[in-house]
Design a protein around this motif. Structure first.
Motif, PDB file in Angstrom:
ATOM      1  N   ASP A   1     -52.841  86.003 -45.813  1.00 40.30           N
ATOM      2  CA  ASP A   1     -52.310  85.244 -44.675  1.00 40.30           C
ATOM      3  C   ASP A   1     -51.813  86.188 -43.578  1.00 40.30           C
ATOM      4  O   ASP A   1     -52.063  85.963 -42.387  1.00 40.30           O
ATOM      5  CB  ASP A   1     -51.167  84.331 -45.120  1.00 40.30           C
ATOM      6  N   SER A   2     -51.103  87.234 -43.972  1.00 36.78           N
ATOM      7  CA  SER A   2     -50.624  88.217 -42.994  1.00 36.78           C
ATOM      8  C   SER A   2     -51.797  88.859 -42.266  1.00 36.78           C
ATOM      9  O   SER A   2     -51.757  89.036 -41.040  1.00 36.78           O
ATOM     10  CB  SER A   2     -49.794  89.304 -43.689  1.00 36.78           C
TER      11      SER A   2
ATOM     12  N   ALA B   1     -52.366  99.641 -38.914  1.00 37.31           N
ATOM     13  CA  ALA B   1     -52.181 100.914 -38.212  1.00 37.31           C
ATOM     14  C   ALA B   1     -53.186 101.094 -37.077  1.00 37.31           C
ATOM     15  O   ALA B   1     -52.829 101.572 -35.994  1.00 37.31           O
ATOM     16  CB  ALA B   1     -52.276 102.073 -39.199  1.00 37.31           C
ATOM     17  N   ILE B   2     -54.430 100.730 -37.299  1.00 35.48           N
ATOM     18  CA  ILE B   2     -55.453 100.843 -36.257  1.00 35.48           C
ATOM     19  C   ILE B   2     -55.037 100.008 -35.043  1.00 35.48           C
ATOM     20  O   ILE B   2     -55.068 100.481 -33.900  1.00 35.48           O
ATOM     21  CB  ILE B   2     -56.838 100.384 -36.776  1.00 35.48           C
TER      22      ILE B   2
ATOM     23  N   LYS C   1     -43.327  95.044 -38.219  1.00 31.70           N
ATOM     24  CA  LYS C   1     -43.279  94.978 -39.669  1.00 31.70           C
ATOM     25  C   LYS C   1     -43.352  93.535 -40.165  1.00 31.70           C
ATOM     26  O   LYS C   1     -43.967  93.244 -41.193  1.00 31.70           O
ATOM     27  CB  LYS C   1     -42.006  95.648 -40.168  1.00 31.70           C
ATOM     28  N   GLY C   2     -42.753  92.620 -39.427  1.00 33.42           N
ATOM     29  CA  GLY C   2     -42.786  91.215 -39.810  1.00 33.42           C
ATOM     30  C   GLY C   2     -44.189  90.634 -39.849  1.00 33.42           C
ATOM     31  O   GLY C   2     -44.478  89.751 -40.656  1.00 33.42           O
ATOM     32  N   ASP C   3     -45.079  91.141 -38.987  1.00 34.70           N
ATOM     33  CA  ASP C   3     -46.467  90.689 -39.005  1.00 34.70           C
ATOM     34  C   ASP C   3     -47.152  91.117 -40.301  1.00 34.70           C
ATOM     35  O   ASP C   3     -47.952  90.382 -40.861  1.00 34.70           O
ATOM     36  CB  ASP C   3     -47.241  91.244 -37.802  1.00 34.70           C
ATOM     37  N   TYR C   4     -46.832  92.308 -40.742  1.00 26.01           N
ATOM     38  CA  TYR C   4     -47.399  92.833 -41.987  1.00 26.01           C
ATOM     39  C   TYR C   4     -46.798  92.118 -43.191  1.00 26.01           C
ATOM     40  O   TYR C   4     -47.507  91.676 -44.086  1.00 26.01           O
ATOM     41  CB  TYR C   4     -47.151  94.337 -42.077  1.00 26.01           C
ATOM     42  N   MET C   5     -45.473  91.996 -43.208  1.00 28.02           N
ATOM     43  CA  MET C   5     -44.770  91.454 -44.373  1.00 28.02           C
ATOM     44  C   MET C   5     -44.897  89.937 -44.498  1.00 28.02           C
ATOM     45  O   MET C   5     -44.906  89.410 -45.597  1.00 28.02           O
ATOM     46  CB  MET C   5     -43.288  91.812 -44.313  1.00 28.02           C
TER      47      MET C   5
END
Length: 172
Positions: free
Chosen positions: A16-17, A148-149, A159-163
């Protein structure tokens, strides 16, 4: 903790992330009038996979790990995605497959011998080692590479987009 709890819900959460990260990247490209294929072709280093391939491989690790641990047939997805929409569709197909893996199917998978290819040659690990020391680290590696790209190329990600929404997190 069961292998199911350590795999299926984790894969679903971060898939989902990944879909959300790609949606932000697509909006970024449209807003800045960047051809989407430019972002999809970006790499962190010349010898690393491009963004689109990183997404494909992250999806493959999620579906392959869930299916192998459950000892069921794993679908093969051709690596033909050329757009953000096609990559999000691959994520959706991956999620649909992983969602179909039940906790009961992973019972006893800790000791099950998992055979999988690396460089075209078969390798084996027991289920627990396969999940914790091979499948999850590779899944996170490719997911992180996508983040990262895009972050390195100006997409407004945090970080919230990743987590994503962290399950069970409560203010003390």
């Amino acid at each position: 903790m069961s292998l199911y709890a350590a795999s299926v819900p984790v894969f679903l959460h971060y898939l989902d992330s990944l879909a959300g990260i790609l949606a932000k990247a697509e909006a970024h490209a449209a807003e800045r009038k960047i051809a989407p294929e430019v972002l999809l072709g970006l790499r962190l280093a010349p010898d690393m996979f491009a963004l689109s391939r990183q997404v494909q491989v992250a999806c493959d690790f999620a579906k392959n790990a869930a299916g192998r641990l459950a000892a069921v047939d794993v679908p093969k997805f051709p690596d033909e995605e050329k757009t953000f929409a096609e990559l999000r569709e691959r994520i959706a197909r991956t999620k649909a497959y992983v969602t179909g893996i039940s906790a009961a199917a992973l019972e006893g998978a800790e000791a099950r011998v998992i055979t999988f290819p690396i460089g075209g040659k078969p390798h084996e690990m027991d289920g627990a080692d396969y999940l914790y020391h091979f499948a999850l680290p590779n899944f996170y590696f490719h997911l992180t590479a996508v983040y990262a790209i895009l972050r390195a190329n100006g997409v407004a990600l945090g970080k919230g987009d990743y987590m994503g929404k962290v399950e069970g997190l409560k203010e003390a």
